[in-house]
Write a protein that holds these residues in place. Structure first.
Motif, PDB file in Angstrom:
ATOM      1  N   ILE A 168     -14.368  18.449   7.296  1.00 52.63           N
ATOM      2  CA  ILE A 168     -14.868  17.869   6.040  1.00 52.63           C
ATOM      3  C   ILE A 168     -14.526  16.384   5.957  1.00 52.63           C
ATOM      4  O   ILE A 168     -15.306  15.571   5.435  1.00 52.63           O
ATOM      5  CB  ILE A 168     -14.309  18.654   4.828  1.00 52.63           C
ATOM      6  N   ALA A 169     -13.361  16.031   6.521  1.00 54.11           N
ATOM      7  CA  ALA A 169     -12.913  14.625   6.449  1.00 54.11           C
ATOM      8  C   ALA A 169     -13.639  13.738   7.454  1.00 54.11           C
ATOM      9  O   ALA A 169     -13.504  12.512   7.415  1.00 54.11           O
ATOM     10  CB  ALA A 169     -11.407  14.561   6.700  1.00 54.11           C
ATOM     11  N   PHE A 170     -14.438  14.357   8.325  1.00 53.29           N
ATOM     12  CA  PHE A 170     -14.982  13.625   9.475  1.00 53.29           C
ATOM     13  C   PHE A 170     -15.747  12.353   9.100  1.00 53.29           C
ATOM     14  O   PHE A 170     -15.614  11.321   9.739  1.00 53.29           O
ATOM     15  CB  PHE A 170     -15.889  14.549  10.294  1.00 53.29           C
ATOM     16  N   GLY A 171     -16.524  12.406   8.055  1.00 56.88           N
ATOM     17  CA  GLY A 171     -17.341  11.245   7.686  1.00 56.88           C
ATOM     18  C   GLY A 171     -16.627  10.263   6.772  1.00 56.88           C
ATOM     19  O   GLY A 171     -17.250   9.334   6.256  1.00 56.88           O
ATOM     20  N   LEU A 172     -15.337  10.472   6.566  1.00 56.77           N
ATOM     21  CA  LEU A 172     -14.608   9.637   5.596  1.00 56.77           C
ATOM     22  C   LEU A 172     -13.666   8.659   6.284  1.00 56.77           C
ATOM     23  O   LEU A 172     -12.640   8.277   5.721  1.00 56.77           O
ATOM     24  CB  LEU A 172     -13.807  10.535   4.632  1.00 56.77           C
ATOM     25  N   ASN A 173     -14.013   8.255   7.489  1.00 52.45           N
ATOM     26  CA  ASN A 173     -13.067   7.437   8.248  1.00 52.45           C
ATOM     27  C   ASN A 173     -12.782   6.084   7.609  1.00 52.45           C
ATOM     28  O   ASN A 173     -11.752   5.483   7.874  1.00 52.45           O
ATOM     29  CB  ASN A 173     -13.536   7.259   9.710  1.00 52.45           C
ATOM     30  N   LYS A 174     -13.680   5.625   6.742  1.00 48.86           N
ATOM     31  CA  LYS A 174     -13.425   4.325   6.101  1.00 48.86           C
ATOM     32  C   LYS A 174     -12.661   4.464   4.791  1.00 48.86           C
ATOM     33  O   LYS A 174     -12.399   3.488   4.108  1.00 48.86           O
ATOM     34  CB  LYS A 174     -14.736   3.590   5.876  1.00 48.86           C
ATOM     35  N   TRP A 175     -12.377   5.680   4.419  1.00 49.44           N
ATOM     36  CA  TRP A 175     -11.665   5.905   3.160  1.00 49.44           C
ATOM     37  C   TRP A 175     -10.160   5.762   3.387  1.00 49.44           C
ATOM     38  O   TRP A 175      -9.663   6.005   4.487  1.00 49.44           O
ATOM     39  CB  TRP A 175     -11.942   7.310   2.612  1.00 49.44           C
ATOM     40  N   SER A 176      -9.431   5.420   2.348  1.00 52.36           N
ATOM     41  CA  SER A 176      -7.960   5.375   2.456  1.00 52.36           C
ATOM     42  C   SER A 176      -7.453   6.804   2.629  1.00 52.36           C
ATOM     43  O   SER A 176      -8.136   7.771   2.255  1.00 52.36           O
ATOM     44  CB  SER A 176      -7.360   4.758   1.195  1.00 52.36           C
ATOM     45  N   THR A 177      -6.273   6.927   3.169  1.00 52.78           N
ATOM     46  CA  THR A 177      -5.712   8.250   3.425  1.00 52.78           C
ATOM     47  C   THR A 177      -5.631   9.077   2.131  1.00 52.78           C
ATOM     48  O   THR A 177      -5.981  10.261   2.108  1.00 52.78           O
ATOM     49  CB  THR A 177      -4.304   8.118   4.047  1.00 52.78           C
ATOM     50  N   ALA A 178      -5.179   8.422   1.071  1.00 52.63           N
ATOM     51  CA  ALA A 178      -5.027   9.146  -0.203  1.00 52.63           C
ATOM     52  C   ALA A 178      -6.382   9.599  -0.740  1.00 52.63           C
ATOM     53  O   ALA A 178      -6.545  10.748  -1.176  1.00 52.63           O
ATOM     54  CB  ALA A 178      -4.320   8.247  -1.212  1.00 52.63           C
ATOM     55  N   ASP A 179      -7.351   8.682  -0.687  1.00 45.42           N
ATOM     56  CA  ASP A 179      -8.692   9.034  -1.192  1.00 45.42           C
ATOM     57  C   ASP A 179      -9.311  10.147  -0.356  1.00 45.42           C
ATOM     58  O   ASP A 179      -9.971  11.060  -0.871  1.00 45.42           O
ATOM     59  CB  ASP A 179      -9.612   7.801  -1.152  1.00 45.42           C
ATOM     60  N   LYS A 180      -9.107  10.041   0.951  1.00 47.73           N
ATOM     61  CA  LYS A 180      -9.668  11.047   1.855  1.00 47.73           C
ATOM     62  C   LYS A 180      -9.073  12.427   1.539  1.00 47.73           C
ATOM     63  O   LYS A 180      -9.810  13.417   1.437  1.00 47.73           O
ATOM     64  CB  LYS A 180      -9.341  10.645   3.304  1.00 47.73           C
ATOM     65  N   LYS A 181      -7.774  12.448   1.370  1.00 45.15           N
ATOM     66  CA  LYS A 181      -7.088  13.720   1.087  1.00 45.15           C
ATOM     67  C   LYS A 181      -7.610  14.340  -0.220  1.00 45.15           C
ATOM     68  O   LYS A 181      -7.903  15.539  -0.286  1.00 45.15           O
ATOM     69  CB  LYS A 181      -5.582  13.454   0.986  1.00 45.15           C
ATOM     70  N   ALA A 182      -7.754  13.470  -1.213  1.00 48.43           N
ATOM     71  CA  ALA A 182      -8.221  13.962  -2.511  1.00 48.43           C
ATOM     72  C   ALA A 182      -9.663  14.465  -2.409  1.00 48.43           C
ATOM     73  O   ALA A 182     -10.026  15.493  -2.990  1.00 48.43           O
ATOM     74  CB  ALA A 182      -8.129  12.839  -3.545  1.00 48.43           C
ATOM     75  N   ARG A 183     -10.481  13.736  -1.646  1.00 47.78           N
ATOM     76  CA  ARG A 183     -11.890  14.124  -1.523  1.00 47.78           C
ATOM     77  C   ARG A 183     -12.037  15.450  -0.765  1.00 47.78           C
ATOM     78  O   ARG A 183     -12.840  16.300  -1.140  1.00 47.78           O
ATOM     79  CB  ARG A 183     -12.668  13.008  -0.804  1.00 47.78           C
ATOM     80  N   VAL A 184     -11.248  15.602   0.287  1.00 47.99           N
ATOM     81  CA  VAL A 184     -11.308  16.855   1.049  1.00 47.99           C
ATOM     82  C   VAL A 184     -10.881  18.024   0.156  1.00 47.99           C
ATOM     83  O   VAL A 184     -11.534  19.080   0.143  1.00 47.99           O
ATOM     84  CB  VAL A 184     -10.438  16.768   2.320  1.00 47.99           C
ATOM     85  N   ALA A 185      -9.842  17.818  -0.614  1.00 45.62           N
ATOM     86  CA  ALA A 185      -9.377  18.887  -1.514  1.00 45.62           C
ATOM     87  C   ALA A 185     -10.463  19.229  -2.538  1.00 45.62           C
ATOM     88  O   ALA A 185     -10.714  20.401  -2.846  1.00 45.62           O
ATOM     89  CB  ALA A 185      -8.100  18.440  -2.214  1.00 45.62           C
ATOM     90  N   GLU A 186     -11.121  18.177  -3.032  1.00 49.25           N
ATOM     91  CA  GLU A 186     -12.194  18.384  -4.020  1.00 49.25           C
ATOM     92  C   GLU A 186     -13.358  19.172  -3.395  1.00 49.25           C
ATOM     93  O   GLU A 186     -13.901  20.100  -4.010  1.00 49.25           O
ATOM     94  CB  GLU A 186     -12.678  16.996  -4.481  1.00 49.25           C
TER      95      GLU A 186
END
Ligand SMILES: Nc1ncnc2c1ncn2[C@@H]1O[C@H](COP(=O)(O)OP(=O)(O)OP(=O)(O)O)[C@@H](O)[C@H]1O
Length: 446
Positions: A168-186
Motif C-alpha cells: 500500500i505504501a509503494f506509491g508514497l515514496n515522496k511522502w514523509s515517513t509520518a504521513d506515509k504511516k498515517a496514510r497506510v493505516a487509513e
C-alpha cells in the motif's frame, strides 16, 4: 490484479417482483397500460434515436463544467480504428463504467485515458487540465505518470515479497515517513485489512488481495481511478458484494473512477453512469436506471437486462399491441384544458416494436387478461416466467416465487408499462431474451 499507481506526487436491475397484493398493483388494476413521461414542459420525445450517447439528464451535464471529460476520442492500431469518437463526462466523485462485449474497445479506451495508448483525435480533460495534445496526431500532452491516475487491473500482481502495508505504501515514496504511516493505516482501515497489515499477499484470499490493490491505488489520492475488469478473477457471488463494497469505499473517499467490465450486474452495482459500447462507439452513456428503462437502441435494450420486443402499430394517440393499447400519460393540455396526446415520430399505421421488461408484466390472479406459461425459472425470491400472449408472442414476467404456476397454465396479467420505449421494427430480430438460458435451470413447455 496488478495495481499501479501512476500518481507521481503521491438500483441490480432494480427489478422487483410485484405481486397482485401490492398497493401499486391495486391502483393500476383494470386501467389501460399507461406510459409516463418525466418532462412535461417540453414536448416528449417518444421515439428515442441513437443520435447521442447521452440521456436527457446527462446531456444537461455537457454544458456544465465536468471534472473529467472526454470528447470525440479516437484510438487505433495500424489501419484499424478501435475507439471511434468516444465522448463522456463525470463530475467529481462520480463513478463511470464502460460496459460491452469482448473486443468492443473498452480496455483500449481506458488505456488511452491513462495515456498508455496514443489518441488519434479528440481531447481528454481532468480537473481543468487538458491531457491530450491537439496538435500532434500521435502523441499526448501529459505523460501517464503525470496524469494523477491510479489503476487497478485484472490480475492481482501485488508485490509478493512485500507485506500488505508495504504494498500500500509503494506509491508514497515522496511522502514523509509520518504521513506515509498515517496514510497506510487509513487505507488499511478503509479496506478493512488492518489486522492483515504484516501478511504477504499470498496469505490472503482473492477478494482481500483485490482490496489491497485498491488501497494501493487509492493511497496517493489519485485524481481519477481506472479499474479494468477488477473482479473477473473472483467467483460470481463475491463479485457483486465486492463491487458494492468498492463503491462504498470510492464514495467515502469521493474518488472519481472509471470501471471497465462486460458484466452488467457489476456495472450496475458500482457505477453512477454506464456507457454501453459497441464496436468502438459509446452507444449510450446514462444511469443504470435510464439504460434499463430508456435504452436508446435495440442493442442497448438487449444488452442491458431481460425483456421482449413485441409488435405494435402506431395509432392516433396510442400504440396498439397484443398486451392492449398503450397510451401515454397525458401531460400537455390545450387551451380548453383538454389533454393532448404526445405526437409520435412515426405516422399512424407504422409497425413498431415495443420493449417490455419482466417487471412491466404484473401477475394478477383476478385480471381478465391472461397469458399461457410456456417456461419458467426459479430464482429463489422470484420466478421468471415466459408467457405466451394470445397472438403467440412471448413476454417475460418476474413474479414472487410463492406464486407457483405450472407450465401450461393460464395466469392473469396486468401490463404496467411505465417507461414505454418503442423502436422502428427494422433491424430487430430478437423477440424475447433473458440471461436465464445460459446459467439457470429452465423448465420449458414441450
Ligand atoms: N496492441 C494492439 N494492437 C492491435 N490491436 C489491438 C491491440 N490491443 C487491442 N487490439 C484490438 O482492439 C480491439 C479492442 O480490444 P480491447 O482490449 O480494447 O477490447 P475490450 O472491449 O476491452 O475486450 P475484453 O473485454 O475482451 O478485454 C480488439 O479487436 C483487439 O484485438
Amino acid at each position: 490484479m496488478y495495481t499501479d499507481s501512476m500518481n507521481d506526487s503521491s438500483d441490480s436491475n432494480a427489478v422487483k417482483a410485484k405481486s397482485k397484493k401490492t398497493k401499486a398493483n391495486s391502483e393500476h388494476a383494470k386501467k389501460p397500460p399507461v406510459a409516463q413521461i418525466k418532462t412535461p414542459q417540453t414536448p416528449p420525445k417518444k421515439f428515442q434515436k441513437p443520435d447521442s450517447p447521452f440521456s436527457r439528464a446527462a446531456e444537461s451535464d455537457i454544458t456544465s463544467n465536468a471534472y473529467f471529460s472526454v470528447q470525440d476520442l479516437i484510438v487505433g492500431y495500424d489501419d484499424v480504428t478501435i475507439v471511434n469518437g468516444l465522448s463522456l463526462m463525470l463530475q467529481q466523485g462520480e463513478i463511470g463504467c464502460f460496459l460491452g462485449y469482448s473486443g468492443c474497445g473498452k480496455t483500449t479506451a481506458l488505456r488511452a485515458i491513462a495515456g498508455l495508448e496514443p489518441s488519434r483525435g479528440g481531447s481528454i480533460y481532468l480537473n481543468n487540465q487538458c491531457l491530450t495534445d491537439k496538435t500532434a496526431r500521435h502523441s499526448f500532452a501529459v505523460a501517464p505518470a503525470k496524469r494523477g491516475m491510479g489503476m487497478v487491473f485484472q490480475d492481482y500482481a501485488l508485490f509478493g515479497h512485500l507485506s500488505v502495508a508495504k504494498n500500500i505504501a509503494f506509491g508514497l515514496n515522496k511522502w514523509s515517513t509520518a504521513d506515509k504511516k498515517a496514510r497506510v493505516a487509513e487505507m488499511l482501515n478503509l479496506v478493512e485489512l488492518t489486522e492483515h497489515a504484516d501478511k504477504r499477499p499470498n496469505e490472503l484470499s482473492g477478494g482481500q488481495q483485490q482490496r489491497v490493490a485498491l488501497a494501493r491505488a487509492l493511497a496517493p489520492k489519485p485524481k481519477l481511478l481506472l479499474l479494468d475488469e477488477p473482479f473477473s478473477n473472483l467467483d460470481v457471488v463475491l463479485r457483486e458484494s465486492l463491487a458494492m463494497s468498492v463503491r462504498d469505499i470510492l464514495k467515502r473517499t469521493n474518488t472519481t473512477a472509471i470501471l471497465v467490465t462486460h458484466d452488467q450486474n457489476e456495472a450496475f452495482a458500482l457505477a453512477d453512469k454506464v456507457g454501453v459500447m459497441d464496436k468502438g462507439k459509446l452507444v449510450q452513456w446514462a444511469t443504470p436506471s435510464e439504460l434499463y428503462h430508456e435504452p436508446v437502441s435495440p442493442f442497448v435494450a438487449e444488452f442491458v437486462g431481460e425483456g421482449a420486443m413485441i409488435d405494435g402499430i402506431i395509432k392516433e394517440g396510442h400504440v396498439e399491441t397484443a398486451l392492449g393499447n398503450i397510451y401515454r400519460r397525458m401531460e400537455v393540455c390545450d387551451a380548453l384544458g383538454q389533454p393532448q396526446y404526445c405526437e409520435y415520430d412515426y405516422p399512424n399505421g407504422t409497425p413498431i416494436k415495443v420493449l417490455v421488461r419482466p417487471d412491466d408484466i404484473i401477475h394478477d390472479d383476478d385480471s381478465a387478461q391472461t397469458a399461457l406459461v410456456v417456461g419458467r425459472v426459479f430464482r429463489g425470491a422470484n420466478y421468471l416466467y415466459r408467457l405466451q400472449l394470445d397472438d403467440g408472442q412471448t413476454v417475460l414476467s418476474l413474479v414472487a416465487s410463492h406464486h407457483n404456476h405450472e407450465i401450461g397454465s393460464q395466469i392473469g396479467i396486468l401490463p404496467l408499462l411505465e417507461h414505454v420505449v418503442v423502436f422502428d421494427e427494422k433491424d430487430i430480430n430478437a423477440t424475447t431474451w433473458s440471461e436465464y438460458d445460459r446459467s439457470e435451470r429452465v423448465e420449458e413447455i414441450k
